[in-house]
Write a protein that holds these residues in place. Structure first.
Motif, mmCIF file in Angstrom:
data_model
loop_
_atom_site.group_PDB
_atom_site.id
_atom_site.type_symbol
_atom_site.label_atom_id
_atom_site.label_comp_id
_atom_site.label_asym_id
_atom_site.label_seq_id
_atom_site.Cartn_x
_atom_site.Cartn_y
_atom_site.Cartn_z
ATOM 1 N N UNK A 1 0.823 -1.205 0.000
ATOM 2 C CA UNK A 1 0.000 0.000 0.000
ATOM 3 C C UNK A 1 0.861 1.260 0.000
ATOM 4 N N UNK A 2 1.943 1.245 0.777
ATOM 5 C CA UNK A 2 2.844 2.398 0.840
ATOM 6 C C UNK A 2 3.424 2.704 -0.534
ATOM 7 N N UNK A 3 3.869 1.665 -1.223
ATOM 8 C CA UNK A 3 4.461 1.871 -2.541
ATOM 9 C C UNK A 3 3.425 2.383 -3.540
ATOM 10 N N UNK A 4 2.237 1.830 -3.508
ATOM 11 C CA UNK A 4 1.176 2.275 -4.416
ATOM 12 C C UNK A 4 0.786 3.727 -4.157
ATOM 13 N N UNK A 5 0.663 4.107 -2.886
ATOM 14 C CA UNK A 5 0.301 5.480 -2.541
ATOM 15 C C UNK A 5 1.401 6.465 -2.943
ATOM 16 N N UNK A 6 2.642 6.047 -2.788
ATOM 17 C CA UNK A 6 3.764 6.902 -3.182
ATOM 18 C C UNK A 6 3.754 7.143 -4.685
ATOM 19 N N UNK A 7 3.505 6.094 -5.435
ATOM 20 C CA UNK A 7 3.445 6.232 -6.894
ATOM 21 C C UNK A 7 2.268 7.105 -7.324
ATOM 22 N N UNK A 8 1.166 6.983 -6.611
ATOM 23 C CA UNK A 8 -0.005 7.802 -6.937
ATOM 24 C C UNK A 8 0.325 9.289 -6.803
ATOM 25 N N UNK A 9 1.145 9.626 -5.809
ATOM 26 C CA UNK A 9 1.487 11.035 -5.581
ATOM 27 C C UNK A 9 2.622 11.514 -6.478
ATOM 28 N N UNK A 10 3.665 10.688 -6.634
ATOM 29 C CA UNK A 10 4.869 11.149 -7.328
ATOM 30 C C UNK A 10 5.022 10.591 -8.745
ATOM 31 N N UNK A 11 4.261 9.581 -9.098
ATOM 32 C CA UNK A 11 4.257 8.979 -10.435
ATOM 33 C C UNK A 11 5.521 8.180 -10.764
ATOM 34 N N UNK A 12 6.654 8.598 -10.252
ATOM 35 C CA UNK A 12 7.911 7.961 -10.634
ATOM 36 C C UNK A 12 8.871 8.021 -9.445
ATOM 37 N N UNK A 13 9.565 6.931 -9.186
ATOM 38 C CA UNK A 13 10.604 6.908 -8.154
ATOM 39 C C UNK A 13 11.944 6.724 -8.849
ATOM 40 N N UNK A 14 12.829 7.670 -8.637
ATOM 41 C CA UNK A 14 14.132 7.621 -9.299
ATOM 42 C C UNK A 14 15.113 6.723 -8.556
ATOM 43 N N UNK A 15 15.047 6.772 -7.224
ATOM 44 C CA UNK A 15 15.988 5.983 -6.431
ATOM 45 C C UNK A 15 15.309 5.492 -5.165
ATOM 46 N N UNK A 16 15.607 4.257 -4.789
ATOM 47 C CA UNK A 16 15.116 3.693 -3.537
ATOM 48 C C UNK A 16 16.312 3.174 -2.747
ATOM 49 N N UNK A 17 16.365 3.542 -1.473
ATOM 50 C CA UNK A 17 17.455 3.112 -0.597
ATOM 51 C C UNK A 17 16.840 2.253 0.506
ATOM 52 N N UNK A 18 17.252 1.000 0.580
ATOM 53 C CA UNK A 18 16.676 0.077 1.555
ATOM 54 C C UNK A 18 17.647 -0.085 2.722
ATOM 55 N N UNK A 19 17.288 0.537 3.854
ATOM 56 C CA UNK A 19 18.127 0.493 5.055
ATOM 57 C C UNK A 19 17.479 -0.287 6.188
ATOM 58 N N UNK A 20 16.196 -0.594 6.061
ATOM 59 C CA UNK A 20 15.452 -1.185 7.173
ATOM 60 C C UNK A 20 16.029 -2.534 7.576
ATOM 61 N N UNK A 21 16.115 -2.745 8.872
ATOM 62 C CA UNK A 21 16.599 -4.018 9.375
ATOM 63 C C UNK A 21 16.756 -3.971 10.875
ATOM 64 N N UNK A 22 16.832 -5.134 11.488
ATOM 65 C CA UNK A 22 17.084 -5.211 12.921
ATOM 66 C C UNK A 22 18.235 -6.168 13.159
ATOM 67 N N UNK A 23 18.927 -5.966 14.264
ATOM 68 C CA UNK A 23 20.040 -6.845 14.616
ATOM 69 C C UNK A 23 20.199 -6.910 16.114
ATOM 70 N N UNK A 24 19.734 -7.985 16.705
ATOM 71 C CA UNK A 24 19.802 -8.147 18.149
ATOM 72 C C UNK A 24 20.777 -9.271 18.510
ATOM 73 N N UNK A 25 21.553 -9.043 19.571
ATOM 74 C CA UNK A 25 22.385 -10.116 20.093
ATOM 75 C C UNK A 25 21.477 -11.157 20.741
ATOM 76 N N UNK A 26 21.739 -12.404 20.463
ATOM 77 C CA UNK A 26 20.867 -13.463 20.969
ATOM 78 C C UNK A 26 21.686 -14.702 21.339
ATOM 79 N N UNK A 27 22.604 -14.555 22.317
ATOM 80 C CA UNK A 27 23.471 -15.687 22.674
ATOM 81 C C UNK A 27 22.719 -16.883 23.247
ATOM 82 N N UNK A 28 21.530 -16.648 23.831
ATOM 83 C CA UNK A 28 20.750 -17.751 24.392
ATOM 84 C C UNK A 28 19.852 -18.418 23.352
ATOM 85 N N UNK A 29 19.898 -17.923 22.133
ATOM 86 C CA UNK A 29 19.136 -18.460 21.001
ATOM 87 C C UNK A 29 17.637 -18.523 21.314
ATOM 88 N N UNK A 30 17.130 -17.392 21.787
ATOM 89 C CA UNK A 30 15.687 -17.283 21.976
ATOM 90 C C UNK A 30 15.012 -17.366 20.608
#
Length: 228
Positions: free
Chosen positions: A63-92
């Motif tokens: 939905x986010x991508x569709x709404x963005x295109x509806x407003x801007x029509x074209x995306x020139x560049x996309x930067x994907x930074x999202x992520x998580x990194x947790x220490x998990x020595x007990x292997x929860x």
């Protein structure tokens, strides 16, 4: 340019948002923290559009991508930074699955949808932040290192797929950067965020295939770039 940054409320994504919005590009930023997104819009309102989004909720990102295109029509560049990194020595197991839901399932959904959009547009620059952590398994964060290995190989596959097209894919593979993602005791080789982001911007401007960001050790950088 119309630039979309996935995961922009902290660290590298946040720094890149400030750079590109200050350069008067239209920057669409996504993240999970509503109050931080609101602060970003207040700081640079003319060139920032914020969207609350957790990429692990795959339908929401569609939905986010569709709404963005509806407003801007074209995306020139996309930067994907999202992520998580947790220490998990007990292997929860719950923590491991949470990491994979973001770094593999949600990430793949976002990256593949953006790539397909660029195919439809017949152009686009996809910048993907992975990690040197994907090159070496670690017992204190198995899901994180495995997910980054997945991202590295998925990105390489897309780069092969994009050959002969006007789609550019740049992989940014940083080591430890001074952000909230750098966790653990006795850390070394931690790089200043501002310096790392300057290197990233130069790499993006040059449309490089890959940038491995290390701290001073040029030989390690050379080995990682050319042999791994």
């Amino acid at each position: 340019m119309n630039i979309m940054i996935i995961g922009a409320t902290s660290g590298i994504g946040h720094n890149l948002w400030r750079h590109y919005a200050s350069m008067k590009h239209n920057v669409i930023v996504t993240g999970r923290r509503k109050e931080l997104l609101a602060e970003m819009e207040r700081e640079l309102p003319e060139h920032t559009q914020s969207v609350l989004c957790d990429i692990s909720e795959t339908d929401t990102f569609v939905d986010v991508l569709e709404n963005t295109l509806h407003k801007y029509c074209h995306i020139d560049m996309a930067i994907v930074c999202a992520g998580i990194g947790e220490l998990n020595p007990k292997l929860d197991v719950e923590a491991e699955m949470s990491t994979l839901s973001v770094n593999v399932t949600g990430w793949t959904n976002a990256v593949s949808l953006i790539y397909r959009l660029f195919e439809e547009q017949k152009s686009g620059h996809l910048v993907i932040i992975t990690s040197v952590g994907g090159l070496q398994p670690t017992p204190v964060a198995p899901a994180y290192s495995a997910s980054k290995a997945f991202q590295i190989n998925y990105t390489k596959s897309l780069q092969c797929k994009a050959k002969g097209t006007d789609i550019v894919i740049t992989e940014i593979r940083p080591g430890l950067v001074d952000t909230r993602m750098a966790k653990g005791e006795g850390l070394f080789w931690v790089m200043p965020l501002e310096k790392v982001c300057r290197s990233i911007v130069r790499s993006i401007d040059k449309k490089q295939k890959r940038l491995v960001v290390t701290r001073r050790w040029r030989m390690i950088n050379f080995i990682l770039k050319h042999f791994i």
